[in-house]
Design a protein around this motif. Structure first.
Motif, PDB file in Angstrom:
ATOM      1  N   ASP A 109       0.817  -1.213   0.000  1.00  0.00           N
ATOM      2  CA  ASP A 109       0.000   0.000   0.000  1.00  0.00           C
ATOM      3  C   ASP A 109       0.847   1.258   0.000  1.00  0.00           C
ATOM      4  O   ASP A 109       0.520   2.231  -0.687  1.00  0.00           O
ATOM      5  N   TYR A 112       2.064   1.923  -3.509  1.00  0.00           N
ATOM      6  CA  TYR A 112       0.947   2.393  -4.336  1.00  0.00           C
ATOM      7  C   TYR A 112       0.574   3.835  -3.982  1.00  0.00           C
ATOM      8  O   TYR A 112       0.401   4.677  -4.863  1.00  0.00           O
ATOM      9  N   GLU A 113       0.470   4.112  -2.695  1.00  0.00           N
ATOM     10  CA  GLU A 113       0.063   5.448  -2.260  1.00  0.00           C
ATOM     11  C   GLU A 113       1.072   6.510  -2.668  1.00  0.00           C
ATOM     12  O   GLU A 113       0.691   7.601  -3.101  1.00  0.00           O
TER      13      GLU A 113
END
Length: 153
Positions: A109, A112-113
């Protein structure tokens, strides 16, 4: 090294890969990505996969685009330098995560963030498709034992 069947010997399939690459290149340009960033992504994935053919090709291509030899020399240790922009760092982290999917089973995550923070949606898609394409090219050339092209240096 054992001689292998050249997967490029299936011209219709090879052309489909070349067409995919052309569309990925177009998507990157349309998204406003620096072509050097995409060459860095190709280089980093090819380093992880151990694809000498693609490393040779994309190092040459990056240099022709004006990439610094120094940045190519330290690409494997990009996190330890301040030579790469925030956007390049996010693209390289995404390239690593996607290339290591067989091991990690996920793009974390935080990767991705960060990528979606510094890249537009179209840029993110272009980088992700570039990673997909280069991993496919790596698998084709490694499996075939594709030799390096003859060059002076």
């Amino acid at each position: 090294m054992t001689k292998r069947i050249a997967l490029a010997g299936a011209p219709e399939l090879y052309q489909a890969m070349a067409n995919l690459q052309a569309e990925v290149n177009k998507a990157g340009a349309n998204a406003g990505l620096d072509p050097k960033l995409l060459e860095l992504v190709k280089m980093r994935a090819s380093q992880i996969n151990g694809c000498a053919y693609c490393l040779d090709m994309h190092a040459r291509d990056a240099l022709e685009l004006g990439e610094s030899p120094r940045r190519l020399f330290v690409l494997d240790g990009w996190r330890e330098t301040d030579l790469f922009t925030e956007q390049e760092q996010a693209a390289l982290a995404l390239a690593e995560a996607m290339t290591k999917l067989p091991v990690t089973q996920a793009v974390p995550d935080d990767v991705y963030e960060e990528a979606t923070r510094v890249l537009t949606e179209d840029q993110y898609r272009a980088v992700a498709w570039e990673v997909i394409a280069i991993n496919s090219w790596n698998r084709m050339t490694i499996t075939s034992h594709t030799p390096l092209p003859k060059r002076d240096a």
